[in-house]
Scaffold this motif. Structure first.
Motif, PDB file in Angstrom:
ATOM      1  N   PRO A   1       1.394  -1.314  -0.305  1.00 62.14           N
ATOM      2  CA  PRO A   1       0.184  -0.559  -0.105  1.00 62.14           C
ATOM      3  C   PRO A   1       0.660   1.068  -0.031  1.00 62.14           C
ATOM      4  N   ALA A   2      -0.041   2.745  -0.040  1.00 62.53           N
ATOM      5  CA  ALA A   2       1.344   3.791   0.069  1.00 62.53           C
ATOM      6  C   ALA A   2       0.688   3.624   0.548  1.00 62.53           C
ATOM      7  N   PRO A   3       2.375   5.299   1.107  1.00 61.39           N
ATOM      8  CA  PRO A   3       1.858   5.706   2.693  1.00 61.39           C
ATOM      9  C   PRO A   3       1.498   6.717   2.435  1.00 61.39           C
ATOM     10  N   ALA A   4       0.832   7.149   3.487  1.00 63.50           N
ATOM     11  CA  ALA A   4      -0.284   8.363   3.835  1.00 63.50           C
ATOM     12  C   ALA A   4       0.396   9.398   2.879  1.00 63.50           C
ATOM     13  N   ILE A   5       1.897   9.871   3.737  1.00 64.64           N
ATOM     14  CA  ILE A   5       2.335  10.674   2.995  1.00 64.64           C
ATOM     15  C   ILE A   5       4.292  10.672   2.399  1.00 64.64           C
ATOM     16  N   THR A   6       4.172  10.728   1.502  1.00 67.36           N
ATOM     17  CA  THR A   6       5.326  10.692   1.061  1.00 67.36           C
ATOM     18  C   THR A   6       6.815  11.355   0.604  1.00 67.36           C
ATOM     19  N   PHE A   7       7.706  11.773   1.090  1.00 62.41           N
ATOM     20  CA  PHE A   7       8.038  12.865   1.582  1.00 62.41           C
ATOM     21  C   PHE A   7       9.411  13.125  -0.035  1.00 62.41           C
ATOM     22  N   VAL A   8       9.871  13.861  -0.641  1.00 57.80           N
ATOM     23  CA  VAL A   8      10.687  13.976  -1.774  1.00 57.80           C
ATOM     24  C   VAL A   8      11.599  14.615  -1.592  1.00 57.80           C
ATOM     25  N   ASN A   9      13.012  15.069  -2.199  1.00 53.57           N
ATOM     26  CA  ASN A   9      13.559  16.295  -2.204  1.00 53.57           C
ATOM     27  C   ASN A   9      14.589  15.949  -3.466  1.00 53.57           C
ATOM     28  N   PRO A  10      13.631  16.295  -4.729  1.00 56.30           N
ATOM     29  CA  PRO A  10      14.890  16.231  -5.863  1.00 56.30           C
ATOM     30  C   PRO A  10      15.999  16.595  -5.747  1.00 56.30           C
ATOM     31  N   GLY A  11      17.137  16.812  -4.392  1.00 57.73           N
ATOM     32  CA  GLY A  11      18.197  17.114  -4.938  1.00 57.73           C
ATOM     33  C   GLY A  11      18.146  18.970  -5.886  1.00 57.73           C
ATOM     34  N   SER A  12      19.542  19.013  -5.638  1.00 57.40           N
ATOM     35  CA  SER A  12      19.642  20.643  -6.680  1.00 57.40           C
ATOM     36  C   SER A  12      20.711  20.473  -8.162  1.00 57.40           C
ATOM     37  N   ILE A  13      19.765  20.835  -8.464  1.00 55.05           N
ATOM     38  CA  ILE A  13      20.397  20.710 -10.053  1.00 55.05           C
ATOM     39  C   ILE A  13      21.629  22.138 -10.348  1.00 55.05           C
ATOM     40  N   GLY A  14      21.848  23.524  -9.235  1.00 54.48           N
ATOM     41  CA  GLY A  14      22.743  24.017  -9.952  1.00 54.48           C
ATOM     42  C   GLY A  14      24.158  23.833  -8.323  1.00 54.48           C
ATOM     43  N   HIS A  15      23.218  23.968  -7.587  1.00 59.16           N
ATOM     44  CA  HIS A  15      24.231  23.580  -5.921  1.00 59.16           C
ATOM     45  C   HIS A  15      24.086  21.855  -5.162  1.00 59.16           C
ATOM     46  N   PRO A  16      24.012  21.156  -6.192  1.00 58.61           N
ATOM     47  CA  PRO A  16      23.984  19.970  -4.456  1.00 58.61           C
ATOM     48  C   PRO A  16      25.113  20.007  -3.863  1.00 58.61           C
ATOM     49  N   LYS A  17      24.571  19.749  -2.701  1.00 54.58           N
ATOM     50  CA  LYS A  17      25.292  19.390  -1.459  1.00 54.58           C
ATOM     51  C   LYS A  17      25.193  17.580  -1.070  1.00 54.58           C
ATOM     52  N   ASP A  18      25.046  17.292  -2.023  1.00 52.40           N
ATOM     53  CA  ASP A  18      25.205  15.236  -1.640  1.00 52.40           C
ATOM     54  C   ASP A  18      26.549  14.968  -2.588  1.00 52.40           C
ATOM     55  N   GLY A  19      26.706  16.167  -3.954  1.00 54.69           N
ATOM     56  CA  GLY A  19      27.930  15.034  -4.189  1.00 54.69           C
ATOM     57  C   GLY A  19      27.778  15.186  -6.153  1.00 54.69           C
ATOM     58  N   SER A  20      26.542  15.003  -6.130  1.00 55.43           N
ATOM     59  CA  SER A  20      25.396  15.171  -7.341  1.00 55.43           C
ATOM     60  C   SER A  20      24.417  15.695  -7.220  1.00 55.43           C
ATOM     61  N   ALA A  21      24.040  16.545  -9.044  1.00 54.42           N
ATOM     62  CA  ALA A  21      23.030  16.945  -8.942  1.00 54.42           C
ATOM     63  C   ALA A  21      22.439  16.118  -9.513  1.00 54.42           C
ATOM     64  N   SER A  22      20.862  16.473  -9.420  1.00 54.86           N
ATOM     65  CA  SER A  22      20.106  15.425  -9.472  1.00 54.86           C
ATOM     66  C   SER A  22      18.286  15.769  -9.534  1.00 54.86           C
ATOM     67  N   TYR A  23      17.740  15.230  -9.840  1.00 56.32           N
ATOM     68  CA  TYR A  23      15.989  15.441 -10.412  1.00 56.32           C
ATOM     69  C   TYR A  23      15.423  14.381  -9.901  1.00 56.32           C
ATOM     70  N   ALA A  24      13.609  14.510  -9.956  1.00 56.30           N
ATOM     71  CA  ALA A  24      12.844  13.681  -9.747  1.00 56.30           C
ATOM     72  C   ALA A  24      11.774  13.102 -11.124  1.00 56.30           C
ATOM     73  N   LEU A  25      11.436  11.861 -11.562  1.00 58.26           N
ATOM     74  CA  LEU A  25      10.063  11.771 -11.708  1.00 58.26           C
ATOM     75  C   LEU A  25       9.300  10.804 -11.152  1.00 58.26           C
ATOM     76  N   TYR A  26       8.498  11.503 -11.328  1.00 60.76           N
ATOM     77  CA  TYR A  26       6.876  11.209 -10.934  1.00 60.76           C
ATOM     78  C   TYR A  26       5.822  10.678 -12.296  1.00 60.76           C
ATOM     79  N   GLU A  27       5.262   9.696 -12.444  1.00 64.11           N
ATOM     80  CA  GLU A  27       4.363   8.700 -13.257  1.00 64.11           C
ATOM     81  C   GLU A  27       3.359   8.203 -12.110  1.00 64.11           C
TER      82      GLU A  27
END
Length: 216
Positions: A181-207
């Motif tokens: 089952p899906a969780p009540a709330i799913t939290f997502v942080n896609p990270g940063s495109i221009g200033h990543p602080k975890d070593g890699s620029a990233s994005y999310a895809l939702y469908e």
């Protein structure tokens, strides 16, 4: 609908160009931007290829396919540069029966999050660190794990592995689909495109109720 979600471009033109290339390659219907689009901010160094006016011109080519919210670096002058609204504190996108809340993450929207229907997603940036799960919740959510059915830390993007080719094909984590089952709330942080602080620029895809994180 297929959505590409990104945050914190901070005026970095090469990164913005790479993002829009991914947008086209992924075949996304809309681009959801979580703020801090043009200005680098006084606390950040200038990103590589800093050119906020050029970033604005690039994004404006896709104005009719962009939904954006305000980051802590947005101001009236940014809206003057952009052909799509960018000063809302948050917005709701309803995809079929699933609610997506978009916000930057620096404002206290705890009551808004608490009122979301079960199965909703909260997308926020601001930390410049990608993730899926309670650790990816915005700071105003004091204890994300207390939300009924919220995704556990063990289901986070940090538990995933980047594929051997890297680049846009590198999936760092996902949730949703048919595995329970899906969780009540799913939290997502896609990270940063221009200033990543975890070593890699990233994005999310939702469908269709599923979300994945990808390296830029």
């Amino acid at each position: 609908m297929r959505y590409l979600i990104a945050s914190d471009i901070h005026g970095a033109l090469p990164a913005a160009e790479a993002l829009m290339e991914r947008f086209r390659e992924e075949g996304a219907d809309r681009l959801l931007l979580l703020g801090d689009l043009l200005y680098h901010g006084p606390r950040n160094p200038l990103p590589t290829g800093y050119a906020p006016a050029e970033v604005a011109r690039l994004l404006n080519r896709y104005a009719d396919r962009i939904t954006a919210v305000r980051g802590n670096c947005e101001a009236e002058v940014d809206q003057m540069m952009l052909d799509f609204p960018c000063l809302g504190d948050y917005t709701l996108v309803v995809d079929e029966s699933t609610t997506l809340l978009l916000t930057h993450g620096h404002l206290n929207l705890g009551t808004v999050v608490a009122g979301l229907p079960a199965g909703s997603f909260v997308f926020s940036g601001h930390s410049h660190i990608k993730g899926i799960g309670p650790q990816a919740a915005p700071a105003f959510v004091r204890d994300a794990a207390s939300f009924p059915g919220s995704r556990r830390a063990g289901d986070s993007a940090d538990d995933g592995r980047r594929d051997s080719e890297g680049g846009g094909g590198g999936v760092t984590g996902e949730c949703g689909g048919s595995d329970g089952p899906a969780p009540a709330i799913t939290f997502v942080n896609p990270g940063s495109i221009g200033h990543p602080k975890d070593g890699s620029a990233s994005y999310a895809l939702y469908e269709r109720g599923a979300v994945k994180l990808h390296m830029l």
